[in-house]
Every structure is written in structure tokens, then in C-alpha cells.
Design a protein around this motif. Structure first.
Motif, PDB file in Angstrom:
ATOM      1  N   ASP A 139      54.361  21.833  41.971  1.00 38.76           N
ATOM      2  CA  ASP A 139      55.701  21.351  41.646  1.00 38.76           C
ATOM      3  C   ASP A 139      55.645  20.560  40.345  1.00 38.76           C
ATOM      4  N   ALA A 140      56.745  20.579  39.599  1.00 35.02           N
ATOM      5  CA  ALA A 140      56.883  19.684  38.444  1.00 35.02           C
ATOM      6  C   ALA A 140      57.234  18.271  38.880  1.00 35.02           C
ATOM      7  N   HIS A 141      57.733  18.134  40.115  1.00 36.25           N
ATOM      8  CA  HIS A 141      58.228  16.860  40.623  1.00 36.25           C
ATOM      9  C   HIS A 141      57.442  16.457  41.871  1.00 36.25           C
ATOM     10  N   SER A 142      57.388  15.162  42.136  1.00 33.51           N
ATOM     11  CA  SER A 142      56.632  14.690  43.298  1.00 33.51           C
ATOM     12  C   SER A 142      57.440  14.732  44.591  1.00 33.51           C
ATOM     13  N   ASP A 143      58.772  14.748  44.488  1.00 30.13           N
ATOM     14  CA  ASP A 143      59.647  14.794  45.670  1.00 30.13           C
ATOM     15  C   ASP A 143      59.334  13.677  46.658  1.00 30.13           C
ATOM     16  N   CYS A 144      59.032  12.491  46.101  1.00 29.53           N
ATOM     17  CA  CYS A 144      58.650  11.328  46.904  1.00 29.53           C
ATOM     18  C   CYS A 144      59.746  10.275  46.973  1.00 29.53           C
ATOM     19  N   ASN A 145      60.976  10.634  46.648  1.00 29.46           N
ATOM     20  CA  ASN A 145      62.051   9.653  46.739  1.00 29.46           C
ATOM     21  C   ASN A 145      62.458   9.409  48.189  1.00 29.46           C
ATOM     22  N   THR A 146      63.015   8.255  48.428  1.00 31.42           N
ATOM     23  CA  THR A 146      63.632   7.897  49.701  1.00 31.42           C
ATOM     24  C   THR A 146      65.134   7.744  49.465  1.00 31.42           C
ATOM     25  N   PRO A 147      65.926   7.668  50.522  1.00 32.15           N
ATOM     26  CA  PRO A 147      67.363   7.456  50.321  1.00 32.15           C
ATOM     27  C   PRO A 147      67.657   6.205  49.502  1.00 32.15           C
ATOM     28  N   GLN A 148      66.817   5.215  49.609  1.00 32.19           N
ATOM     29  CA  GLN A 148      67.048   3.963  48.887  1.00 32.19           C
ATOM     30  C   GLN A 148      66.663   4.074  47.411  1.00 32.19           C
ATOM     31  N   SER A 149      65.674   4.899  47.100  1.00 34.07           N
ATOM     32  CA  SER A 149      65.177   4.964  45.727  1.00 34.07           C
ATOM     33  C   SER A 149      65.735   6.126  44.919  1.00 34.07           C
ATOM     34  N   SER A 150      66.321   7.120  45.576  1.00 32.85           N
ATOM     35  CA  SER A 150      66.747   8.324  44.870  1.00 32.85           C
ATOM     36  C   SER A 150      67.851   8.031  43.858  1.00 32.85           C
ATOM     37  N   PRO A 151      67.679   8.460  42.598  1.00 32.33           N
ATOM     38  CA  PRO A 151      68.736   8.242  41.607  1.00 32.33           C
ATOM     39  C   PRO A 151      69.912   9.193  41.766  1.00 32.33           C
ATOM     40  N   THR A 152      69.748  10.272  42.524  1.00 33.61           N
ATOM     41  CA  THR A 152      70.798  11.282  42.656  1.00 33.61           C
ATOM     42  C   THR A 152      71.341  11.436  44.069  1.00 33.61           C
ATOM     43  N   GLY A 153      70.530  11.104  45.074  1.00 31.98           N
ATOM     44  CA  GLY A 153      70.910  11.370  46.456  1.00 31.98           C
ATOM     45  C   GLY A 153      70.654  12.784  46.891  1.00 31.98           C
ATOM     46  N   MET A 155      68.711  15.781  48.389  1.00 29.46           N
ATOM     47  CA  MET A 155      67.659  15.799  49.397  1.00 29.46           C
ATOM     48  C   MET A 155      66.421  16.574  48.968  1.00 29.46           C
ATOM     49  N   HIS A 156      66.543  17.470  47.968  1.00 26.15           N
ATOM     50  CA  HIS A 156      65.342  18.209  47.561  1.00 26.15           C
ATOM     51  C   HIS A 156      64.358  17.321  46.813  1.00 26.15           C
ATOM     52  N   GLY A 157      64.736  16.085  46.539  1.00 26.57           N
ATOM     53  CA  GLY A 157      63.808  15.128  45.960  1.00 26.57           C
ATOM     54  C   GLY A 157      63.137  14.228  46.979  1.00 26.57           C
ATOM     55  N   MET A 158      63.296  14.520  48.286  1.00 22.46           N
ATOM     56  CA  MET A 158      62.807  13.627  49.329  1.00 22.46           C
ATOM     57  C   MET A 158      61.854  14.236  50.359  1.00 22.46           C
ATOM     58  N   PRO A 159      61.488  15.522  50.301  1.00 20.21           N
ATOM     59  CA  PRO A 159      60.723  16.087  51.430  1.00 20.21           C
ATOM     60  C   PRO A 159      59.345  15.483  51.630  1.00 20.21           C
ATOM     61  N   VAL A 160      58.623  15.135  50.564  1.00 16.70           N
ATOM     62  CA  VAL A 160      57.281  14.580  50.749  1.00 16.70           C
ATOM     63  C   VAL A 160      57.364  13.211  51.413  1.00 16.70           C
ATOM     64  N   ALA A 161      58.293  12.374  50.930  1.00 19.39           N
ATOM     65  CA  ALA A 161      58.481  11.067  51.555  1.00 19.39           C
ATOM     66  C   ALA A 161      58.866  11.228  53.022  1.00 19.39           C
ATOM     67  N   SER A 162      59.731  12.203  53.313  1.00 16.64           N
ATOM     68  CA  SER A 162      60.158  12.417  54.695  1.00 16.64           C
ATOM     69  C   SER A 162      58.996  12.866  55.574  1.00 16.64           C
ATOM     70  N   LEU A 163      58.182  13.780  55.080  1.00 22.32           N
ATOM     71  CA  LEU A 163      57.035  14.256  55.856  1.00 22.32           C
ATOM     72  C   LEU A 163      56.006  13.152  56.082  1.00 22.32           C
ATOM     73  N   CYS A 164      55.986  12.180  55.163  1.00 29.16           N
ATOM     74  CA  CYS A 164      55.092  11.028  55.328  1.00 29.16           C
ATOM     75  C   CYS A 164      55.740   9.909  56.138  1.00 29.16           C
ATOM     76  N   GLY A 165      56.910  10.179  56.723  1.00 27.30           N
ATOM     77  CA  GLY A 165      57.547   9.241  57.632  1.00 27.30           C
ATOM     78  C   GLY A 165      58.496   8.255  56.990  1.00 27.30           C
ATOM     79  N   LEU A 166      58.848   8.464  55.713  1.00 28.04           N
ATOM     80  CA  LEU A 166      59.632   7.467  54.992  1.00 28.04           C
ATOM     81  C   LEU A 166      61.044   7.927  54.641  1.00 28.04           C
ATOM     82  N   GLY A 167      61.429   9.102  55.082  1.00 33.15           N
ATOM     83  CA  GLY A 167      62.765   9.603  54.808  1.00 33.15           C
ATOM     84  C   GLY A 167      63.719   9.304  55.937  1.00 33.15           C
ATOM     85  N   PRO A 168      64.877   9.986  55.978  1.00 37.16           N
ATOM     86  CA  PRO A 168      65.816   9.832  57.084  1.00 37.16           C
ATOM     87  C   PRO A 168      65.118  10.046  58.419  1.00 37.16           C
TER      88      PRO A 168
END
Length: 329
Positions: A139-153, A155-168
Motif C-alpha cells: 500500500d502507499a498508505h498505512s491505513d492506521c487512522n482511528t475515528p479520532q485521528s482521521s482527517p477525512t472520516g 473508513m478505507h483509512g482505518m482497517p489496520v487500526a481496526s484490526l489492531c483493536g483501535l477502530g470502531p
């Protein structure tokens, strides 16, 4: 399913049983068009290309789910959360069913949010079968954003954080355990666009990452050697290797058909070497192909390139080469 070590000829790969799963949604993305990705891969003849390598391919067709409502960010900092949860659940259930049939699932997205579903299913399956999970995230992107940190909201920027237990919470628990897998199971390759909050997240989680600077300095061969350490030879027979392949991993000069292109990615030969070295392990057991956007492509050239790379991933090579392990799924 097991394939005994040998060369990459079609006769030796004939026992690989693969299932294509079309998940046509861009509900987690910033731009429309990735929903057409599965059919673009079919137009590019993905199934016949694999069958020429001796892979027995079954195509489930496209799953049906909610439309993209194009909502603004909600009060929790996420767009289209309900629809994203529906689609990831569909992805989870379909991938898990294919794994339970001893077949190799190929999830054709769709945006990268769907990997939260597919990898949750793989993690659940690995827990049930006592296998060790390794996830390569191209990937070109880390996809490690959380709902609190995401600049766009988005969800395709959040799967890694979610799989690591930090997403919704609902997404993080999709595998039946939170986190779905430890951060140590991930290896991210090709990063070159990472938000400041994601940089901190990568550091806190201790993710194994090879960004484009690492590829420039070490070369793709050395990066892949490190990423694939422990996936072949003694003690590797219980490894389940999952590849999550975001098309924007590739340089947009060769792959324009993606919604979030970033200049400076791997070129054609680097990408081919990456896929060939994964194939050499003989451990690939599940695959995501995501963020292919034919609306932004030129005469479907990106889809055709992806099919070419997937052929290398399944053993196509110039010469006969030894396989280090057995394909497990």
C-alpha cells in the motif's frame, strides 16, 4: 489444502482451488469508482489467467450490499459507518466460508476498508485451525487512522487500526476477538503517504514497515527477504500468509486506475519481484485485491497489470524455480 514443494509448472499447481469473491463497494473511499473493480478484473480475464497456471477457479460473482449514501462525517468522525459495517461483515462471512471449504479466497474489491472483513475472517480461521497468521500489506498508505485521528472520516483509512483493536468497536471485534491479530503479524511495504497521527500509531504499535525509502536504500529483493523471513523452511508449515494488495501500492505511471494515487511507488519490475518472491514461499493462502478504480483508468490497463502481477503471485515465471514450502489454505 496442501501443495507439495516442486516447481511452478501448471501441472504441479493444479491442486490449488481458488474462489473469486466480488465485493463491489466504494462506501469506505473518498472517490467513487472502486465498486467497479471486481468487474474490471473479470474484463481483464483474471480467472482464465489463473486457470492457465493450473489453478481451479470458482467465481462466486458479486455480493450485494447497501449503496453508497455519500454521507458527510457523522458525530463519531466516520463516514458511512453503518454501510461499512454491513459490507465488512459480508466480506468476513464470504471469506470465512471459502476458507472452511479448504479453498483459497481472492477478495476482489472494492475499497481497502473491506480488508477489515477479509482479514478478520482469516484471523478467526487461523485461531480455529491453530495456524500462525502473517499479513503482507502492500500500500502507499498505512491505513492506521482511528475515528479520532482521521482527517477525512473515510473508513478505507482505518482497517489496520481496526484490526489492531483501535477502530470502531463493532469493526474491531469482527473476528470474534479484539484485537483480531497482533500488530506483530503485519508487515507493510511501499508506504509513502502517512499522516502525522499515523506515524505515531506505527511507532506505538511497533508495526514492521518498509517505506519507499527502505526500498530505495535496500532494494526490493532485500526488503522482501526480510518481510518473508520465517515463511519457508523448517517450522513454517503452520503459517497462513495473507496478502492485502492495494493497487495504489504501484507507481501511478504504470497504474493510474486507483482513487488515491501517490507518486514514487514501485515500478513494474520491482512489483513483479515482490510477487515472485511471495510465490516462492509457497505459503500464500488468501488474497485481497482492492482500490482498483476503472473510472480513473486508461483502457483498463491497471486491471490488466494487476492480472499480470497476480499470475506471478501464483507461480508464473520465466524459468522453472523451486518452491520453498507448500501452499496452505
Amino acid at each position: 489444502m496442501t501443495m507439495e514443494p516442486n516447481d511452478h509448472s501448471a501441472s504441479e499447481t493444479a491442486r490449488i482451488q481458488a474462489t473469486l469473491i466480488g465485493i463491489p463497494t466504494d462506501v469506505g473511499a473518498s472517490r467513487l469508482g472502486a465498486a467497479m473493480g471486481p468487474d474490471a478484473l473479470r474484463v481483464a480475464q483474471l480467472a482464465p489467467a489463473l486457470e492457465r497456471l493450473g489453478v481451479a477457479v470458482h467465481d462466486l460473482g458479486n455480493l450485494a450490499g447497501p449503496p453508497n449514501p455519500r454521507n458527510e462525517r457523522d458525530t463519531e468522525g466516520m463516514r458511512n459507518l453503518a454501510e461499512c459495517l454491513d459490507w465488512t461483515q459480508l466480506a468476513h462471512d464470504a471469506v470465512l466460508q471459502v476458507l472452511q471449504q479448504d479453498r483459497l479466497p481472492i477478495m476482489m474489491g472494492g475499497d481497502h476498508m473491506l480488508a477489515a472483513g477479509s482479514i478478520s475472517a482469516v484471523a478467526r480461521h487461523c485461531r480455529a485451525t491453530g495456524r500462525r497468521l502473517r499479513v503482507l500489506w502492500l500500500d502507499a498508505h498505512s491505513d492506521c487512522n482511528t475515528p479520532q485521528s482521521s482527517p477525512t472520516g473515510n473508513m478505507h483509512g482505518m482497517p489496520v487500526a481496526s484490526l489492531c483493536g483501535l477502530g470502531p468497536a463493532a469493526l474491531a471485534a469482527l473476528s470474534g476477538a479484539t484485537p483480531a491479530l497482533p500488530a506483530s503479524a503485519f508487515c507493510q511495504i511501499g508506504l509513502r503517504s502517512v499522516d502525522e497521527s499515523e506515524k505515531r500509531m506505527i511507532d506505538e504499535l511497533g508495526l514492521e514497515v518498509y517505506d519507499m525509502r527502505a526500498i530505495d536504500e535496500l532494494g526490493m529483493r532485500e526488503v522482501m527477504r526480510r518481510a518473508l523471513t520465517g515463511l519457508s523452511g523448517p517450522g513454517s508449515s503452520d503459517v497462513h500468509l495473507h496478502l492485502s494488495f492495494d493497487v495504489d501500492f504501484l507507481d501511478p505511471d504504470i497504474a493510474p486506475g486507483t482513487g488515491t494515487p501517490v507518486r514514487g511507488g514501485p515500478n513494474y519490475r520491482e512489483a513483479q519481484l515482490c510477487m515472485e518472491m511471495i510465490a516462492d514461499t509457497g505459503r500464500l493462502a488468501s488474497l485481497d485485491i482492492v482500490e482498483l478504480n476503472p473510472a480513473l483508468d486508461v483502457r483498463n490497463q491497471t486491471a490488466e497489470l494487476v492480472v499480470d502481477l497476480v499470475q506471478s503471485l501464483f507461480g508464473q515465471s520465466t524459468l522453472m524455480r523451486p518452491v520453498a514450502g507448500a501452499v496452505q489454505c
